[in-house]
Scaffold this active site. Structure first.
Site, PDB file in Angstrom:
ATOM      1  N   SER A 172      69.737  37.043  47.489  1.00 17.54           N
ATOM      2  CA  SER A 172      68.895  36.147  48.265  1.00 17.54           C
ATOM      3  C   SER A 172      69.010  36.583  49.710  1.00 17.54           C
ATOM      4  CB  SER A 172      69.365  34.714  48.125  1.00 17.54           C
ATOM      5  OG  SER A 172      70.557  34.583  48.858  1.00 17.54           O
ATOM      6  N   LYS A 173      68.240  35.933  50.555  1.00 14.09           N
ATOM      7  CA  LYS A 173      68.258  36.282  51.969  1.00 14.09           C
ATOM      8  C   LYS A 173      69.680  36.162  52.525  1.00 14.09           C
ATOM      9  CE  LYS A 173      66.086  33.491  54.632  1.00 14.09           C
ATOM     10  NZ  LYS A 173      65.044  32.745  55.268  1.00 14.09           N
ATOM     11  N   ARG A 174      70.336  35.099  52.110  1.00 16.15           N
ATOM     12  CA  ARG A 174      71.669  34.856  52.652  1.00 16.15           C
ATOM     13  C   ARG A 174      72.698  35.821  52.093  1.00 16.15           C
ATOM     14  NH1 ARG A 174      70.903  30.558  55.620  1.00 16.15           N
ATOM     15  NH2 ARG A 174      69.260  29.129  55.011  1.00 16.15           N
TER      16      ARG A 174
END
Ligand code: GLU
Length: 518
Positions: A254-256
């Protein structure tokens, strides 16, 4: 019979940066074209007008260029099948749509967005999947003309034939889909732009794409694309849907947790060859199991048929703690911030270190140029060509996993006048058993024949045994009396680079400043 030339394409939508997943897709297309003596195309899929931006387009081009994946046809280089940007191909789609409508394989739909939204909600509340109900599928010519002259907005829908569609995927095997579960879908939006599933088929056919290699997320789009291709009588390309990439926690990136822009890896100081080699192994294995593969080998050995169905693990970042998952956004961090989350034992680091050690020193000097600009070294060394700089770099490189790590080590060699950074650093020696530790270390080094990082680690141990100190109260006074600082580089490595003589000189100077005897 001559074999048809393999033609692959990478078709990004310019609505963000190029992340590792996208770059891996591009790489597989690139390598497969190279390995088969075929062509690799770049096509820009910018039909989503709300999300496409010029800035994103530029970032994607910059990323592909940095990774060294040159395209044979596409933006910038042109080619016989252009334009290669979908927003410039509207007349082509229009012509195809007219044909489908004429052949009754598509129809105009005048349902309003509100009407469709209500029907969707109804289906949702009944717990059934929403499918278009075909309200406009059989309007009479008179009805259509009336709505058109009243300037009613419309979309164009594809009339789905009722059949089983089999996707014969090189990686995923045979996957069956029932077309009646798809429903007549929109191929031209009310703004006149084609939908992704429509434009992609026309472009792949007109650009003579033979192999569509892309993320497994697109597998469910494939039956739609096959049906459209069949409606036009196009040859159907071979499909290869590559597995997902998961993070250290086994979950989708994911982005994180690491769906980071590939340019972040450039800024961290990984070399493009390393990225290519590492990404090639995300889902593919070489026939003889070798992992470290120079470019020529990758371009020879890569075969899409050897790609695995199981998810590939991206081990570059550490597993985030629960609380970090919410608060950390990798795409908002600069290279130094991101570096904190790197997994020091990743395969990427292993590959990167090996390449940094192996490349000609002159090349390494050149690669260092962007990283030297902000560093505290005299300007004449910043061109990356000075013999003294190259000599230092040659000593330092075995310890580097990436180039951003180099400047602090290099800076140490240019330190002319060593000083304590602050009172805190001084107190590390002056308080507690600090003086004893500093003295002990000085003696050991003066009398030892320490050269390697291991020798220095052994020296730490000896001092620890002598003084009864361990952990912080052992390391900090040593750090302070040798560097004048309370934090910084890994000491055994730094010491082995500076050498015994330099180290003793530094300790003499710093002890004088403290007015103590060592
Ligand atoms: N524009 C699509 C994407 O970025 C391309 C998918 C495909 O390769 O067909 O996901």
């Amino acid at each position: 019979m001559t074999m048809k030339e393999v033609r692959t394409r990478f078709a990004p939508s310019p609505s963000g940066f190029l992340h590792v997943g996208g770059a891996r897709t591009a790489l597989f297309n690139y390598l497969y074209a190279k390995a088969t003596g075929g062509k690799f195309l770049l096509r820009v899929e910018d039909t989503d007008r709300d999300r496409s931006t010029e800035a994103s387009f530029q970032i994607i081009l910059e990323s592909l260029k940095w990774l060294g994946m040159d395209w044979d046809e596409g933006p910038g280089v042109g080619g016989p099948n252009g334009p290669y940007t979908q927003s410039e191909r509207l007349p082509i789609y229009q012509e195809h749509t007219d044909r489908l409508i004429k052949e009754n394989k598509a129809y105009r739909c005048f349902c309003t967005p509100e009407e469709l939204e209500n029907k969707k909600k109804q289906a949702e509340s009944m717990g059934i999947p929403y499918l278009y109900d075909g309200k406009c599928s059989n309007l009479s010519e008179a009805e259509i003309q009336e709505k058109l002259s009243a300037k009613q907005a419309y979309t164009v829908r594809f009339r789905i034939p009722n059949k089983i569609v089999i996707v014969d995927d090189i990686i995923q095997g045979k996957v069956k889909f029932e077309s009646k579960l798809i429903g007549d879908f929109i191929i031209v939006k009310s703004d006149g732009f084609p939908s992704y599933n429509y434009a992609v088929v026309i472009d792949d056919a007109l650009m003579s794409i033979t192999h569509v290699i892309r993320g497994v997320g697109h597998l469910s789009n494939t039956p739609r694309q096959i049906l459209i291709g069949e409606a036009f009588g196009f040859p159907i390309p071979q499909f290869a849907h590559v597995s997902e990439i998961v993070g250290a926690d086994g979950k989708k990136l994911s982005k994180r947790a690491g769906a980071t822009s590939v340019l972040a890896f450039r800024d961290l100081g990984y070399l493009p060859e390393t990225m290519r080699n590492y990404m090639a192994l995300l889902g593919w294995t070489s026939p003889d199991g070798r992992e470290f593969l120079p470019d020529e080998e990758l371009c020879k050995l890569f075969d899409i048929a050897r790609c695995s169905k199981s998810p590939a693990t991206f081990d570059v970042f550490k597993k985030l703690k629960e609380e970090e998952k919410e608060s950390v956004d990798f795409n908002k961090l600069d290279a130094n911030g991101l570096a904190e989350y790197l997994n020091p034992k990743s395969k990427l680091n292993w590959m990167s270190n090996k390449l940094i050690r192996d490349i000609p020193i002159a090349r390494l000097g050149k690669e260092m140029v962007p990283f030297l600009q902000e560093s505290k070294i005299p300007n004449e060394y910043k061109s990356g060509e000075h013999p003294k700089l190259l000599e230092i770099l040659d000593k330092v490189r075995v310890y580097l996993d990436r180039l951003l790590q180099a400047p602090p080590y290099i800076e140490e060699f240019f330190l002319e006048d060593i000083q304590f950074e602050n009172e805190e650093a001084k107190n590390l020696v002056l308080e507690g058993n600090g003086k004893l530790v500093a003295k002990g270390f000085y003696e050991v080094i003066k009398n030892a024949n320490a050269v390697s990082a291991d020798d220095f680690s052994a020296a730490f141990k000896t001092v620890g045994e002598k003084t009864g100190e361990k952990g912080k109260t052992l390391f900090m006074p040593i750090r302070s009396i040798t560097t004048g600082k309370s934090h910084g580089l890994e000491l055994p490595i730094l010491f082995s680079l500076l050498g015994k003589e330099q180290l003793v000189k530094r300790m003499d100077k710093l002890a004088t400043q403290l007015q103590i005897d060592l």
